[in-house]
Design a protein around this motif. Structure first.
Motif, PDB file in Angstrom:
ATOM      1  N   ARG A  33       0.859  -1.188   0.000  1.00 21.43           N
ATOM      2  CA  ARG A  33       0.000   0.000   0.000  1.00 21.43           C
ATOM      3  C   ARG A  33       0.894   1.235   0.000  1.00 21.43           C
ATOM      4  O   ARG A  33       1.837   1.301   0.782  1.00 21.43           O
ATOM      5  CB  ARG A  33      -0.863  -0.056   1.251  1.00 21.43           C
ATOM      6  N   ALA A  41      -1.642   7.305  -9.193  1.00 17.18           N
ATOM      7  CA  ALA A  41      -2.243   6.031  -8.777  1.00 17.18           C
ATOM      8  C   ALA A  41      -2.956   5.373  -9.954  1.00 17.18           C
ATOM      9  O   ALA A  41      -2.849   4.152 -10.148  1.00 17.18           O
ATOM     10  CB  ALA A  41      -3.209   6.264  -7.621  1.00 17.18           C
ATOM     11  N   LYS A  42      -3.678   6.159 -10.755  1.00 17.61           N
ATOM     12  CA  LYS A  42      -4.372   5.592 -11.916  1.00 17.61           C
ATOM     13  C   LYS A  42      -3.376   5.090 -12.956  1.00 17.61           C
ATOM     14  O   LYS A  42      -3.573   4.040 -13.571  1.00 17.61           O
ATOM     15  CB  LYS A  42      -5.305   6.635 -12.530  1.00 17.61           C
ATOM     16  N   LYS A  45      -1.873   1.846 -11.636  1.00 19.36           N
ATOM     17  CA  LYS A  45      -2.799   0.720 -11.749  1.00 19.36           C
ATOM     18  C   LYS A  45      -2.706   0.088 -13.134  1.00 19.36           C
ATOM     19  O   LYS A  45      -2.643  -1.136 -13.265  1.00 19.36           O
ATOM     20  CB  LYS A  45      -4.222   1.207 -11.466  1.00 19.36           C
ATOM     21  N   THR A  95      -5.765  -4.225  -7.623  1.00 16.12           N
ATOM     22  CA  THR A  95      -5.467  -3.028  -6.842  1.00 16.12           C
ATOM     23  C   THR A  95      -6.738  -2.239  -6.570  1.00 16.12           C
ATOM     24  O   THR A  95      -7.723  -2.356  -7.295  1.00 16.12           O
ATOM     25  CB  THR A  95      -4.451  -2.129  -7.572  1.00 16.12           C
ATOM     26  N   ILE A  97      -7.959   1.835  -5.427  1.00 14.34           N
ATOM     27  CA  ILE A  97      -7.578   3.224  -5.211  1.00 14.34           C
ATOM     28  C   ILE A  97      -8.602   3.857  -4.282  1.00 14.34           C
ATOM     29  O   ILE A  97      -9.797   3.856  -4.572  1.00 14.34           O
ATOM     30  CB  ILE A  97      -7.502   3.997  -6.540  1.00 14.34           C
ATOM     31  N   ILE A 113      -3.184   3.676  -2.973  1.00 10.43           N
ATOM     32  CA  ILE A 113      -3.366   2.516  -3.842  1.00 10.43           C
ATOM     33  C   ILE A 113      -2.827   1.316  -3.079  1.00 10.43           C
ATOM     34  O   ILE A 113      -1.761   1.384  -2.463  1.00 10.43           O
ATOM     35  CB  ILE A 113      -2.683   2.708  -5.216  1.00 10.43           C
TER      36      ILE A 113
END
Length: 156
Positions: A33, A41-42, A45, A95, A97, A113
């Motif tokens: 984490r 974060a996107k 991912k 994952t 978010i 995330i």
């Protein structure tokens, strides 16, 4: 115009972006984490989920593909050894978010995330499955035969 360009460049050159995502992916695999901005974060991912899928099948070819993108031997070893065993039956969505609010210094949107299977808070009740099932008939169970007891009047 940026029609059809799906990748978020994150305001960085290609080499810097690839190195940053590789380092963030290694940190995510090691710590399970991490806190970062929502945009990173996107992007992370999209970067890390195909590698987690590759880690389900432990072959030399898959290890080399993942090693070429992550570039840290310890992270690749942990991904194939620990993480792959834990997510073996999950068909995707490794994952999660979670948005945390805005950062104090520059008001950037922050997010956490995490790897889904490593969060004990969300997975606490999902591990316990009901083993019984309802009958299709729906009828009540037959009552037990009443137990006869002798009263003091009957004994005489």
């Amino acid at each position: 115009m940026r029609h059809g360009k799906k990748i978020n460049h994150l305001g960085r050159k290609t080499a810097h972006r690839k190195s940053m995502l590789a380092n963030m992916a290694c940190s995510l695999i090691e710590h399970k984490r991490i806190n970062t901005t929502v945009a990173k974060a996107k992007a992370l991912k999209q970067f890390v989920e195909p590698m987690i899928t590759k880690s389900k099948v432990d072959t030399t070819h898959n290890r080399r593909i993942v090693m070429a993108r992550l570039r840290q031997k310890e992270a690749v070893a942990e991904l194939f050894r620990d993480v792959a065993a834990k997510i073996a039956d999950r068909p995707g969505g490794y994952t999660r978010i979670i948005k945390l609010g805005n950062r104090l210094g520059d008001n950037a949107d922050m997010a956490m995330i995490e790897l889904v299977d490593y969060n004990e808070i969300y997975n606490a009740d999902k591990g316990k499955k009901k083993t019984t099932r309802r009958s299709r008939r729906g009828g009540a169970k037959p009552a037990a035969a009443p137990v006869e007891t002798k009263t003091s009047n009957e004994e005489e």
